[in-house]
Design a protein around this motif. Sequence first.
Motif, PDB file in Angstrom:
ATOM      1  N   LYS A   1      -9.528  -2.232  -3.103  1.00  0.00           N
ATOM      2  CA  LYS A   1     -10.199  -1.816  -4.268  1.00  0.00           C
ATOM      3  C   LYS A   1     -10.548  -0.355  -4.278  1.00  0.00           C
ATOM      4  O   LYS A   1     -10.111   0.279  -5.343  1.00  0.00           O
ATOM      5  CB  LYS A   1     -11.595  -2.551  -4.712  1.00  0.00           C
ATOM      6  CG  LYS A   1     -11.102  -4.122  -4.692  1.00  0.00           C
ATOM      7  CD  LYS A   1     -12.427  -5.055  -4.941  1.00  0.00           C
ATOM      8  CE  LYS A   1     -13.482  -4.911  -4.024  1.00  0.00           C
ATOM      9  NZ  LYS A   1     -13.263  -5.419  -2.777  1.00  0.00           N
ATOM     10  N   THR A   2     -11.499   0.360  -3.553  1.00  0.00           N
ATOM     11  CA  THR A   2     -12.079   1.362  -3.486  1.00  0.00           C
ATOM     12  C   THR A   2     -10.728   2.483  -3.422  1.00  0.00           C
ATOM     13  O   THR A   2     -10.761   3.474  -4.117  1.00  0.00           O
ATOM     14  CB  THR A   2     -13.052   1.748  -2.545  1.00  0.00           C
ATOM     15  OG1 THR A   2     -14.171   0.650  -2.559  1.00  0.00           O
ATOM     16  CG2 THR A   2     -13.627   3.039  -2.597  1.00  0.00           C
ATOM     17  N   THR A   3      -9.712   1.972  -2.527  1.00  0.00           N
ATOM     18  CA  THR A   3      -8.659   2.710  -2.054  1.00  0.00           C
ATOM     19  C   THR A   3      -7.777   3.006  -3.476  1.00  0.00           C
ATOM     20  O   THR A   3      -7.446   4.171  -3.716  1.00  0.00           O
ATOM     21  CB  THR A   3      -7.884   2.147  -0.820  1.00  0.00           C
ATOM     22  OG1 THR A   3      -8.714   1.861   0.030  1.00  0.00           O
ATOM     23  CG2 THR A   3      -6.574   3.048  -0.658  1.00  0.00           C
TER      24      THR A   3
ATOM     25  N   THR B   1     -13.931  -7.973   0.685  1.00  0.00           N
ATOM     26  CA  THR B   1     -13.867  -6.573   1.101  1.00  0.00           C
ATOM     27  C   THR B   1     -13.003  -6.204   1.951  1.00  0.00           C
ATOM     28  O   THR B   1     -12.343  -6.996   2.713  1.00  0.00           O
ATOM     29  CB  THR B   1     -15.574  -6.749   1.993  1.00  0.00           C
ATOM     30  OG1 THR B   1     -15.701  -5.439   2.403  1.00  0.00           O
ATOM     31  CG2 THR B   1     -15.212  -7.580   3.243  1.00  0.00           C
TER      32      THR B   1
HETATM   33  N1  LIG Z   1     -11.185   7.179   4.298  1.00  0.00           N
HETATM   34  C1  LIG Z   1     -10.388   6.054   5.189  1.00  0.00           C
HETATM   35  N2  LIG Z   1      -9.844   6.070   6.264  1.00  0.00           N
HETATM   36  C2  LIG Z   1      -8.992   5.151   6.998  1.00  0.00           C
HETATM   37  N3  LIG Z   1      -9.050   3.933   6.616  1.00  0.00           N
HETATM   38  C3  LIG Z   1      -9.985   3.628   5.487  1.00  0.00           C
HETATM   39  C4  LIG Z   1     -10.448   4.681   4.683  1.00  0.00           C
HETATM   40  N4  LIG Z   1     -11.169   4.003   3.666  1.00  0.00           N
HETATM   41  C5  LIG Z   1     -10.894   2.720   3.646  1.00  0.00           C
HETATM   42  N5  LIG Z   1      -9.940   2.485   4.764  1.00  0.00           N
HETATM   43  C6  LIG Z   1      -9.360   1.217   5.118  1.00  0.00           C
HETATM   44  O1  LIG Z   1      -8.521   0.820   3.969  1.00  0.00           O
HETATM   45  C7  LIG Z   1      -9.033  -0.542   3.956  1.00  0.00           C
HETATM   46  C8  LIG Z   1      -9.216  -0.957   2.324  1.00  0.00           C
HETATM   47  O2  LIG Z   1     -10.442  -0.268   2.312  1.00  0.00           O
HETATM   48  P1  LIG Z   1     -11.159  -0.188   0.621  1.00  0.00           P
HETATM   49  O3  LIG Z   1     -12.516   0.612   0.937  1.00  0.00           O
HETATM   50  O4  LIG Z   1     -10.279   0.308  -0.207  1.00  0.00           O
HETATM   51  O5  LIG Z   1     -11.617  -1.667   0.575  1.00  0.00           O
HETATM   52  P2  LIG Z   1     -12.395  -2.541  -0.772  1.00  0.00           P
HETATM   53  O6  LIG Z   1     -11.830  -3.393  -1.129  1.00  0.00           O
HETATM   54  O7  LIG Z   1     -13.239  -1.504  -1.464  1.00  0.00           O
HETATM   55  O8  LIG Z   1     -13.684  -2.886   0.225  1.00  0.00           O
HETATM   56  P3  LIG Z   1     -15.058  -3.168   0.079  1.00  0.00           P
HETATM   57  O9  LIG Z   1     -15.253  -4.109  -1.303  1.00  0.00           O
HETATM   58  O10 LIG Z   1     -15.739  -3.309   1.232  1.00  0.00           O
HETATM   59  O11 LIG Z   1     -15.722  -1.757  -0.609  1.00  0.00           O
HETATM   60  C9  LIG Z   1      -9.898  -1.128   5.008  1.00  0.00           C
HETATM   61  O12 LIG Z   1      -9.373  -1.682   6.076  1.00  0.00           O
HETATM   62  C10 LIG Z   1     -10.556   0.233   5.301  1.00  0.00           C
HETATM   63  O13 LIG Z   1     -11.031   0.154   6.630  1.00  0.00           O
END
Ligand SMILES: Nc1ncnc2c1ncn2[C@@H]1O[C@H](COP(=O)(O)OP(=O)(O)OP(=O)(O)O)[C@@H](O)[C@H]1O
Length: 585
Positions: free
Chosen positions: A378-380, A374
């Motif tokens: 990934k979502t980014t 997490t």
């Molecule tokens: N809109 C936003 N503004 C600022 N920081 C963000 C935003 N969205 C995500 N982040 C930060 O970017 C980093 C990566 O987040 P992301 O959502 O891409 O992770 P992820 O791997 O998809 O996590 P998960 O599996 O929990 O969804 C995290 O540290 C998060 O706090």
Amino acid sequence: MGDAAALLVRAAAPERGHLWRGIAFLMLAAGLEALGPLAGKALIDTYLVPRNADLPAMFGLLAGALVAGNVASWLRYLQLVRLAGLAMRSVQRVREEVYAHVLRLPMRFFDHAITGQLVSRVTNDTEAVKALYVQVLFVMLDSLIVLAGAMVAMLWLDWRLMLIVATLAPAVGLIVYVYQRLSAPAVARTRELRSDLNAQMAESIAGMPVLQASNAAERFEQRFAALNEAHFASRQVELRANAWLLRPVLDLLNVLLLAAVIWAFGARGNGAALGAVEVGILYAFMSYMARVVEPLIQITMQFSQLQQAMVGAARVHALLKETETPVAGETGRVRQGEIEIEDLTFAYQPGHDVLHGLALRIPAGSFHGIVGHTGSGKTTLLSLLLRFYPAPPGSICIDNVPLEAIGEDHFRASVGLVPQDPFLLAASARENIAMGRPLTDAQVEAAARAAQAHDFIVRLERGYGTPLGEGGARLSVGQKQLLAIARALAGEPRILLLDEATAHIDSETEQVVQRALADLRGKVTIVAIAHRLSTVRDADRIVVLNHGRIAELGTHSELMAIEAGLYQRLYLLQQLEGEDAADAV
Ligand SMILES: Nc1ncnc2c1ncn2[C@@H]1O[C@H](COP(=O)(O)OP(=O)(O)OP(=O)(O)O)[C@@H](O)[C@H]1O
């Protein structure tokens, strides 16, 4: 003030003709009405007091006054129809413009936006435009014209008496100034609190299951009551300022002024009986004074409305000034759906990189899984692929065309998304798949079949026409997810992005989703984020992200072969969890 004026100009822009015609009717009507007391004066001075009953002339004068009055009424009707219609249409236009604007704001904006407040701007604050028209144009302009007409007539009748009446002007200026100083902060605060009330309502509805499950109703009630109380207190400040400063003070001034005029009149006659001519003047003067004081009262009273309208207009204008997502004016096209990522570094806030120099080639028609802890990014990555946030120019290409050079409509048609939360509309299954696109029933059904959703849809009592309830309340989570896949496929995308589409569904439905994805292999490029690794086990390649970097890359078996590798650990951990869950059953 500037914002309000800008919004007014913007709202009226498409129909300036109506605006000018409306104002012209208003001025003509007010001008005609201003003649009334002069006709009265002529009647008294020329015919009544000297007892000079020239009936045809008197009749002519009365008939003239009657015609003028009627014409004025007709002009008022025309003016009202023109300006009221204009005001209504302006609200309609501004509201649509604000909504359309909100739909095109960048995702960055929604990171901070609060739903209820936004709703309040689109629905309530846009009404400010109407208030501005009604307050500024109808009442204030009207009052100003009546006032100016009366002052000119008084100047003509007796300039010295007119000067006494004219002292009202600075007095009113002072009242309005004090009023604004007192009430402006309260008006702005009231608006803010009102949208906070909306915001809390919207938030509570959205989070109702959590709210009830955590027994938070009472705490939320108290918070709402506190907001409501603050709203009331703020309104109270406004009301007090209105009640003190607007009507009563001017009423008092009016009485004082009337006394001053009568006194001045008497003083001039030195106690002698008033001459015939003077009775007419006094009559006309008193009529005009009422026409001065009433508009002044109207103008000052409107200031309270005007102030609210200006605050609303400023809020609408501020929202309209938010920059929209730049629409790619380019005409680049997606053909096969090959994705190439090169040296992709990204930060939401400067200095806090979330992705660091990613490089990845995803061949057209392949199936890539993205996994990782997490917060690993990934979502980014998916958001960047979707152009929700702008990636550095040239760092992502599709079929060798930089992402930012692909035309918007074509891009959206070529890239489909299945989000973690499927977001269904309160509409039929068919409408939920088509989402307003002009698709035939056959296309909708083909998409549903490809997503393995057809079978459960035809089992609903009205098949594809079955209303699904708000948020698809009638479907299970897995069914919603399949419907979301059907929706994404209905656009016949070249690339399909899935954001943890299997996170909330059972293993059986997961297998259905897997089957759907397997059928799409080779036809559509698939990039799927998955917490549940079994979803992407069969992927051509799995990308393991760690702290915004690609830590491992390969097929399931290649990654499992990396001793103490990240993927291997994640996989074994999930297997253990799965066994625990099975034991628990
Ligand atoms: N809109 C936003 N503004 C600022 N920081 C963000 C935003 N969205 C995500 N982040 C930060 O970017 C980093 C990566 O987040 P992301 O959502 O891409 O992770 P992820 O791997 O998809 O996590 P998960 O599996 O929990 O969804 C995290 O540290 C998060 O706090």
